[in-house]
Design a protein around this motif. Structure first.
Motif, PDB file in Angstrom:
ATOM      1  N   THR A 204       0.829  -1.190   0.000  1.00  0.00           N
ATOM      2  CA  THR A 204       0.000   0.000   0.000  1.00  0.00           C
ATOM      3  C   THR A 204       0.871   1.251   0.000  1.00  0.00           C
ATOM      4  O   THR A 204       1.821   1.355   0.781  1.00  0.00           O
ATOM      5  CB  THR A 204      -0.912   0.019   1.234  1.00  0.00           C
ATOM      6  OG1 THR A 204      -1.705  -1.160   1.239  1.00  0.00           O
ATOM      7  CG2 THR A 204      -1.813   1.238   1.219  1.00  0.00           C
ATOM      8  N   THR A 205       0.558   2.188  -0.879  1.00  0.00           N
ATOM      9  CA  THR A 205       1.303   3.444  -0.902  1.00  0.00           C
ATOM     10  C   THR A 205       0.897   4.305   0.285  1.00  0.00           C
ATOM     11  O   THR A 205      -0.287   4.525   0.533  1.00  0.00           O
ATOM     12  CB  THR A 205       1.022   4.208  -2.203  1.00  0.00           C
ATOM     13  OG1 THR A 205       1.450   3.411  -3.308  1.00  0.00           O
ATOM     14  CG2 THR A 205       1.763   5.535  -2.219  1.00  0.00           C
ATOM     15  N   LYS A 206       1.893   4.776   1.007  1.00  0.00           N
ATOM     16  CA  LYS A 206       1.651   5.634   2.161  1.00  0.00           C
ATOM     17  C   LYS A 206       2.276   7.001   1.919  1.00  0.00           C
ATOM     18  O   LYS A 206       3.146   7.167   1.061  1.00  0.00           O
ATOM     19  CB  LYS A 206       2.227   5.005   3.432  1.00  0.00           C
ATOM     20  CG  LYS A 206       1.524   3.713   3.833  1.00  0.00           C
ATOM     21  CD  LYS A 206       1.985   3.233   5.190  1.00  0.00           C
ATOM     22  CE  LYS A 206       1.185   2.012   5.628  1.00  0.00           C
ATOM     23  NZ  LYS A 206       1.553   1.558   6.982  1.00  0.00           N
TER      24      LYS A 206
ATOM     25  N   HIS B 197       6.506   5.179  -1.865  1.00  0.00           N
ATOM     26  CA  HIS B 197       5.642   5.999  -1.021  1.00  0.00           C
ATOM     27  C   HIS B 197       5.696   7.473  -1.423  1.00  0.00           C
ATOM     28  O   HIS B 197       6.655   7.930  -2.057  1.00  0.00           O
ATOM     29  CB  HIS B 197       6.043   5.846   0.445  1.00  0.00           C
ATOM     30  CG  HIS B 197       5.843   4.460   0.974  1.00  0.00           C
ATOM     31  ND1 HIS B 197       4.655   3.794   0.851  1.00  0.00           N
ATOM     32  CD2 HIS B 197       6.678   3.616   1.637  1.00  0.00           C
ATOM     33  CE1 HIS B 197       4.755   2.597   1.400  1.00  0.00           C
ATOM     34  NE2 HIS B 197       5.984   2.463   1.883  1.00  0.00           N
TER      35      HIS B 197
END
Length: 260
Positions: A2-4, A28
């Motif tokens: 998941t991109t944060k 990210h």
């Protein structure tokens, strides 16, 4: 993965830059903050397109608020804060002027409070994570660095106190306490000594692993603490010190004859 979106202070060089490089490599979004605008722009230029740059000091509450606002405007949220901005100054209680004391506290302790305060509403919304870069001088003391030692001790209290305040909201707060790290700040401090080469050896030899840390080694621990892999860790300050605080000073190097 998941991109944060991660806000990184002190991002122009040293540990902060290493944290930025590691998170950029993982895809990210980054909000980079530093007081050195030129160095910050040079760092940002190497990290791809998903980067917001915000120039300012963490000692200025408006600067932290601008950084957070810029990140939210670009990326729509905030998932993590890696706070690395700091300064080193020297002096004992007599030598340390009030101005120097206030300068160190403003950047090294109050700055950590201010940037966290600015970021917290967004981190509560995302149930995010914070890592404050402290120092083993927050757990012990070096001679002649009173203000720095006091500020780093305070940062450990900030980690513990905020962790308890924010646990029920799902925000995790941890710290790292590095030993000596090969950063511009350390190299500048060594250069002040009359015999820098000798001091280089002393710095390396005081670590049982026989060397100072590389910034990317500290960044790897910070990235872990910010990640979901550390989802059950909060209120902890992790030593990353090559064994410095595990060594008993004055212990014999070899087992005595006839010893057990």
């Amino acid at each position: 993965m998941t991109t944060k979106t991660i806000l990184i202070t002190g991002a122009a060089m040293g540990i902060g830059r290493a944290v930025a490089e590691l998170h950029a490599a993982r895809g990210h979004n980054l909000i980079l903050m530093d007081v050195d605008g030129g160095a910050l722009q040079r760092t940002a230029a190497t990290l791809g397109d998903n980067v917001v740059v915000s120039v300012g000091s963490v000692a200025d509450p408006e600067a932290s608020e601008r950084a957070v606002a810029a990140g939210l405007a670009r990326f729509g949220g905030l998932d993590g804060l890696s706070h690395n901005a700091g300064i080193q100054r020297y002096g004992d209680v007599v030598d340390t002027s009030l101005a120097l004391w206030n300068e160190v506290m403003a950047v090294n302790l109050t700055g950590a409070f201010l940037v966290t305060k600015a970021a917290m509403p967004a981190l509560r919304a995302s149930r995010g994570a914070i890592v404050l870069t402290a120092s083993i001088q927050g757990m012990a003391a070096q001679k002649g660095a009173l203000a720095y030692v006091a500020a780093k001790h305070g940062m450990l209290g900030l980690v513990a106190g905020m962790a308890m305040d924010e646990a029920e909201r799902g925000v995790r707060i941890n710290g790292v306490a590095p030993g000596s790290v090969d950063t511009p700040m350390l190299r500048d401090a060594i250069a002040l000594d009359p015999d820098p080469a000798a001091l280089e050896k002393v710095v390396d030899d005081m670590h049982p692993l026989g060397r100072r840390a590389r910034p990317e080694e500290i960044a790897a621990v910070i990235a872990f603490l910010l990640s979901d892999e550390a989802s059950f860790m909060t209120g902890e300050t992790v030593r990353v010190d090559g064994g410095v605080l595990s060594r008993i000073g004055g212990a014999p190097k070899a087992k005595p004859e006839g010893g057990a």
